[in-house]
Design a protein around this motif. Structure first.
Motif, PDB file in Angstrom:
ATOM      1  N   GLN A 264       1.282   7.263   6.961  1.00  0.00           N
ATOM      2  CA  GLN A 264       0.033   7.216   7.734  1.00  0.00           C
ATOM      3  C   GLN A 264      -1.143   7.517   6.812  1.00  0.00           C
ATOM      4  O   GLN A 264      -2.176   6.830   6.844  1.00  0.00           O
ATOM      5  CB  GLN A 264       0.121   8.268   8.847  1.00  0.00           C
ATOM      6  CG  GLN A 264      -1.081   8.347   9.747  1.00  0.00           C
ATOM      7  CD  GLN A 264      -1.000   9.573  10.660  1.00  0.00           C
ATOM      8  OE1 GLN A 264      -0.620  10.668  10.211  1.00  0.00           O
ATOM      9  NE2 GLN A 264      -1.324   9.391  11.919  1.00  0.00           N
ATOM     10  N   GLN A 265      -0.953   8.525   5.961  1.00  0.00           N
ATOM     11  CA  GLN A 265      -2.009   8.930   5.027  1.00  0.00           C
ATOM     12  C   GLN A 265      -2.255   7.842   3.978  1.00  0.00           C
ATOM     13  O   GLN A 265      -3.398   7.523   3.642  1.00  0.00           O
ATOM     14  CB  GLN A 265      -1.576  10.250   4.366  1.00  0.00           C
ATOM     15  CG  GLN A 265      -2.628  10.889   3.494  1.00  0.00           C
ATOM     16  CD  GLN A 265      -3.880  11.228   4.294  1.00  0.00           C
ATOM     17  OE1 GLN A 265      -3.809  11.518   5.482  1.00  0.00           O
ATOM     18  NE2 GLN A 265      -5.034  11.143   3.648  1.00  0.00           N
ATOM     19  N   MET A 266      -1.172   7.257   3.453  1.00  0.00           N
ATOM     20  CA  MET A 266      -1.312   6.205   2.429  1.00  0.00           C
ATOM     21  C   MET A 266      -2.059   5.004   2.989  1.00  0.00           C
ATOM     22  O   MET A 266      -2.924   4.429   2.328  1.00  0.00           O
ATOM     23  CB  MET A 266       0.063   5.762   1.924  1.00  0.00           C
ATOM     24  CG  MET A 266       0.771   6.784   1.047  1.00  0.00           C
ATOM     25  SD  MET A 266       2.379   6.148   0.538  1.00  0.00           S
ATOM     26  CE  MET A 266       3.157   7.645  -0.038  1.00  0.00           C
ATOM     27  N   TRP A 267      -1.724   4.593   4.186  1.00  0.00           N
ATOM     28  CA  TRP A 267      -2.369   3.414   4.786  1.00  0.00           C
ATOM     29  C   TRP A 267      -3.839   3.693   5.091  1.00  0.00           C
ATOM     30  O   TRP A 267      -4.682   2.827   4.954  1.00  0.00           O
ATOM     31  CB  TRP A 267      -1.615   2.984   6.051  1.00  0.00           C
ATOM     32  CG  TRP A 267      -0.309   2.304   5.738  1.00  0.00           C
ATOM     33  CD1 TRP A 267      -0.052   1.465   4.697  1.00  0.00           C
ATOM     34  CD2 TRP A 267       0.922   2.407   6.466  1.00  0.00           C
ATOM     35  NE1 TRP A 267       1.260   1.045   4.726  1.00  0.00           N
ATOM     36  CE2 TRP A 267       1.881   1.604   5.804  1.00  0.00           C
ATOM     37  CE3 TRP A 267       1.338   3.091   7.609  1.00  0.00           C
ATOM     38  CZ2 TRP A 267       3.198   1.458   6.234  1.00  0.00           C
ATOM     39  CZ3 TRP A 267       2.640   2.955   8.046  1.00  0.00           C
ATOM     40  CH2 TRP A 267       3.552   2.151   7.367  1.00  0.00           C
TER      41      TRP A 267
ATOM     42  N   ALA B  78       0.821  -1.220   0.000  1.00  0.00           N
ATOM     43  CA  ALA B  78       0.000   0.000   0.000  1.00  0.00           C
ATOM     44  C   ALA B  78       0.851   1.264   0.000  1.00  0.00           C
ATOM     45  O   ALA B  78       0.324   2.378  -0.009  1.00  0.00           O
ATOM     46  CB  ALA B  78      -0.920  -0.005   1.222  1.00  0.00           C
ATOM     47  N   VAL B  79       2.168   1.109   0.016  1.00  0.00           N
ATOM     48  CA  VAL B  79       3.043   2.295   0.077  1.00  0.00           C
ATOM     49  C   VAL B  79       3.550   2.634  -1.324  1.00  0.00           C
ATOM     50  O   VAL B  79       4.219   1.826  -1.966  1.00  0.00           O
ATOM     51  CB  VAL B  79       4.243   2.038   1.013  1.00  0.00           C
ATOM     52  CG1 VAL B  79       5.195   3.224   0.979  1.00  0.00           C
ATOM     53  CG2 VAL B  79       3.756   1.800   2.431  1.00  0.00           C
TER      54      VAL B  79
ATOM     55  N   PRO C 253      -2.084  -1.286  -4.629  1.00  0.00           N
ATOM     56  CA  PRO C 253      -3.126  -1.045  -3.617  1.00  0.00           C
ATOM     57  C   PRO C 253      -4.257  -2.075  -3.656  1.00  0.00           C
ATOM     58  O   PRO C 253      -4.760  -2.462  -2.595  1.00  0.00           O
ATOM     59  CB  PRO C 253      -3.647   0.352  -3.954  1.00  0.00           C
ATOM     60  CG  PRO C 253      -3.042   0.749  -5.240  1.00  0.00           C
ATOM     61  CD  PRO C 253      -1.906  -0.146  -5.538  1.00  0.00           C
ATOM     62  N   ASP C 254      -4.617  -2.568  -4.854  1.00  0.00           N
ATOM     63  CA  ASP C 254      -5.691  -3.576  -4.924  1.00  0.00           C
ATOM     64  C   ASP C 254      -5.247  -4.863  -4.251  1.00  0.00           C
ATOM     65  O   ASP C 254      -5.986  -5.472  -3.470  1.00  0.00           O
ATOM     66  CB  ASP C 254      -6.070  -3.844  -6.385  1.00  0.00           C
ATOM     67  CG  ASP C 254      -6.737  -2.622  -7.007  1.00  0.00           C
ATOM     68  OD1 ASP C 254      -7.362  -1.855  -6.244  1.00  0.00           O
ATOM     69  OD2 ASP C 254      -6.597  -2.416  -8.223  1.00  0.00           O
TER      70      ASP C 254
END
Lengths: 309, 536
Positions: free
Chosen positions: B400-403, B317-318, B361-362
């Motif tokens: 933090q925002q990406m997760w 997710a990063v 991300p998927d």
């Protein structure tokens, strides 16, 4: 007087012992230790280091060992500077901090006294208002803002003075000014208030009635009395300048005691931090004693009260 | 202190507005026999056996020369140093070094016994050298260093005669010739150590065998080095004096560079990140990656990161390209591998990456769902710890925002003091924690050994018998291509298991006077002052 001084000196020893013990307990209670690092050490290496610095002993034994050293004025090795002892680090850092603090204090007294007197003499008029405004600004602008601005103007834009380091007279100017600014403002306000209050007292009215000129009234009569609050402020100010110069020392890369202290606390360099605490505590006690003595010299009422007690 | 950095950065930003070809002076404002370098934090020690951080090692490597000498162009095949040649025997288990005729700065002869004595000293538990493990490759060395054996003579180093040193290794060590160029394996002058004890490194007492000698040392300010005229290669040491400033305030170093009081921010200072976009306009600014990785540890001892699917979901997710490009101004290199992709030139190693290691991300959401947290529902609040610094905070906030955005999970980023964080990590009381690793030598095992079970350096709590076995096989393997294949298997295990989330490979960014020559970018980030010179 001698008895007074001896009594105060005798009280200093248990005070310093209490400071030392409290600092030791607080330092050791803080999480983390001097050998924790970003890149963890292999356990075998860590054991060797702990043994070298007696950290494999029980805490009480470590404390007694440390106290025995302090009794001989040996504050032990530093963990951070393996090639140095705490005594050496203090011997290198203390004169630097003293020099910076002394220059800053001299600037603060010189300009603070001048500004305070001008304000008192021209009370309510434009010089007074201007200086009041400036002193308010001086107190409000933190030195970590003032210092980079001074560097920008006087080192980078007008290359008159060095941007950092502490190796000559030219290097003292910017940090001393940045450090002194808030003290100038405070002293100016103390002097102004002290002199304004004093000139309303009876003995000043008597002096004026005797026909003395205004300069003599202010300079010879009002100023010494009006300076008393300043004198009592100078001791803590000197200590504050020394111990509170951390930010300035950091910005200008000055190898003073304040910088060592912060680094020692962050790095859990117990021995160095405690050594500096003892030095600073001693300075506070000595400065307070000096102020009390000078106060007695300037104010006959204090002298009499002391003699009576 | 963070505010200091910001305030300093502000000054820099203004200062940079004056557009010039160079950020600092085009010509050195002092004599051409001197160079002023920025050595970062005050060295803990400059004693080669004790020096442990880069600033101390830098001084030690420039004052003391080992059997071999670091070569920026080929770190694994260093140049001859005190040894003019060597023989490798017994399948790489024995090295026989033939020393050149050389003297210490006090005129005494440098002998093979000096090396044997210095190495035993560095290994002695009483000296408590942090880098003693660089000598553990010698036969009997670890046992002596840990106190299990008290017989120093059992350590595999012996002087056959005054000019021949025989070294016995536990097993073939392909990077051993690099280690012999490292400070810990440099000789120390027995005569000075025995005479002055702990004071032997002070100016006036110090005796060296390398190109420079310390003549002045003011704590937290400067170390002044002068050319050692008795150095065997003194004729090729061009600068008479090197002033190494001890200065850990990077904005201030930039100001000193701007005013010409420092000639280079190398070897150990870096311009603040916020100044980089401006600095890139100037030709005296440069960037280059080095062997160092920035990563986050997962604590696999407890939920939720005891589940490898959760770790993989967090990793996928990063968006590392976005992180490096937007937050870090593209200075470091985004990394999907645990090891930096820089070992190729030195030993031919390439990280075994596949598509599953990339930003996905998927795939991340699907993994989290399989782990029992569809859309992040039911996922506990986890804490990410980092040591106080503006840069670490920016990175943590971005992740933090990406997760939150990609996985719907909440990650707290508390402000924790550095030593408190280290203490929590040592006790295993964390979820995610910032860390990283810098190579001790230019070979993959310097990173891979970190993840060995029970090594004390593996903060995640992760262990794998297969990993340990494969790494042990790799480190004994003589054939370079088979060794790389085994290393590759090890890294693949790490990428599948993810005890760490790799983020990027560090890059150095330097300002150096345009006419200063001899600063050669290299993956170890070392600089030999003897190569420095001023161009006409």
């Amino acid at each position: 007087m001698l008895r007074f001084v001896l009594r105060r000196l005798a009280i200093m020893i248990p005070t310093l012992f209490a400071v030392l013990t409290l600092s030791y307990v607080l330092m050791r209670a803080a999480p983390g230790g001097p050998f924790d690092q970003d890149k963890p050490l292999p356990p075998e290496i860590r054991r060797n280091i702990e043994a070298r610095y007696h950290h494999d002993w029980p805490m009480w034994k470590q404390y007694l060992h440390y106290l025995a050293g302090v009794a001989r004025f040996d504050f032990g090795p530093t963990y951070r500077y393996a090639d140095r002892t705490v005594n050496e680090v203090i011997a290198e850092g203390l004169p630097v901090s003293l020099e910076l603090a002394a220059v800053a204090l001299a600037l603060a007294v010189l300009f603070g006294l001048g500004a305070g007197l001008v304000g008192a003499v021209w009370r309510g008029r434009w010089p007074d208002k201007l200086l009041l405004g400036l002193s308010l600004g001086g107190m409000c602008v933190p030195n970590f803002v003032l210092a980079p601005l001074l560097v920008f103007v006087f080192a980078l834009t007008l290359p008159w003075l060095p941007a950092a380091r502490f190796v000559g007279l030219r290097h003292v100017v910017l940090p001393a000014v940045a450090l002194a600014a808030s003290y100038v403002a405070y002293i100016a306000r103390l002097v102004r208030a002290g002199v304004v209050e004093t000139v309303q007292l009876d003995f000043i009215r008597t002096a004026r009635a005797k026909g003395l000129c205004e300069a003599a009234v202010v300079g010879r009569h009002a100023l010494p009395t009006g300076l008393l609050p300043v004198v009592s402020y100078l001791g803590p100010a000197m200590v504050g300048l020394m111990t509170g110069s951390v930010v300035i020392e950091k910005i200008f890369d000055i190898p003073g005691l304040g910088r060592y202290f912060v680094d020692a606390a962050i790095n859990r360099d117990y021995t160095l931090a405690m050594g500096i605490v003892v030095v600073d505590a001693t300075l506070v006690l000595v400065a307070n004693l000096a102020v009390d003595l000078v106060y007695g010299l300037l104010d006959p009422r204090v002298r009499q009260a002391r003699a009576g007690s | 202190m963070r505010r200091l950095g910001a305030a300093g950065g502000l000054v820099l930003a203004f200062a940079c507005r004056a557009r010039t070809d160079t950020f600092g002076p085009a010509e050195p404002p002092h004599d051409r026999d001197t160079v002023v370098v920025s050595n970062g934090t005050e060295p803990r020690s400059i004693d080669p056996g004790v020096a442990s951080e880069s600033s101390g090692i830098e001084i030690a490597q420039n004052c003391f020369e080992g059997l071999t000498a670091f070569d920026a162009r080929s770190p694994l095949s260093p140049a001859p140093g005190m040894a003019e040649r060597w023989d490798v025997e017994d399948g790489g288990r024995r090295y026989v070094f033939h020393l050149r005729e050389a003297t210490w700065s006090d005129g005494a002869r440098v002998t093979a016994e000096d090396f044997a004595w210095s190495w035993r000293r560095a290994l002695s538990p009483a000296l408590a050298s942090e880098y003693a493990y660089q000598l553990w490759f010698l036969k009997g060395a670890k046992s002596f260093n840990s106190g299990a054996s008290t017989d120093a003579r059992a350590v595999g180093v012996h002087a056959r005669d005054a000019r021949t040193l025989v070294v016995e290794l536990e097993r073939p060590t392909p990077f051993f010739l690099f280690l012999t160029s490292f400070a810990t394996l440099a000789p120390v002058p027995r005569q000075a150590v025995e005479r002055f004890g702990g004071l032997w490194t002070r100016p006036g007492n110090i005796v060296v065998n390398g190109p420079y000698k310390v003549v002045r040392w003011r704590l937290q300010d400067e170390l002044v080095l002068e050319r050692n005229e008795r150095y065997w290669d003194a004729a090729h040491v061009r600068l008479r004096r090197v002033v190494a400033l001890s200065n850990d305030n990077d904005p201030s170093v930039m100001n000193l560079y701007r005013t010409g009081d420092v000639d280079t921010t190398a070897p150990n200072s870096v311009p603040p990140l916020c100044a980089v976009p401006e600095l890139r306009r100037h030709r005296d600014y440069s960037e280059y990656p080095f062997l160092s990785s920035y990563w986050y540890w997962f604590n696999v001892r407890r939920p939720p990161f005891d589940d490898v699917r959760v770790r993989r979901a967090f990793a996928r997710a990063v968006d590392k390209r976005l992180l490096v490009g937007e937050v870090l101004h593209g200075v470091p290199r985004a990394s999907w591998s645990v090891l930096p992709d820089l070992f190729g030139p030195a030993c031919g190693y390439r990280p075994p990456l596949d598509e599953g290691d990339r930003f996905d991300p998927d795939g991340a959401r699907a993994l989290l769902e399989k782990a029992g947290f569809p859309g992040g529902r039911g996922f506990p609040v986890v804490r990410l710890m980092f040591n106080p610094s503006d840069q670490h905070r920016l990175i943590a906030e971005a992740l933090q925002q990406m997760w939150k955005q990609e996985l719907g999970v909440t990650v707290e980023i508390p402000n924790v003091e550095w030593k408190v964080m280290l203490d929590e990590m040592a006790r295993g009381n964390f979820d995610l924690a910032r860390s990283g690793w810098q190579a001790d030598y230019p070979e993959p095992s310097t990173f891979l050994t970190v993840f060995q079970g029970g090594g004390g350096q593996n903060e995640s709590g992760w262990a794998s018998a297969e990993y340990d076995r494969t790494l042990a096989d790799a480190m004994s393997e003589q054939d370079p291509s088979r060794r790389n294949a085994l290393y590759s298997r090890c890294e693949r295990i790490l990428l599948d298991e993810l005890p760490v989330l790799p983020l990027y490979t560090y890059a150095r960014n330097d300002l150096s006077a345009p006419k200063l020559g001899g600063l050669e970018p290299n993956p170890m980030g070392f600089h030999l002052f003897k190569n420095l010179f001023w161009r006409d």
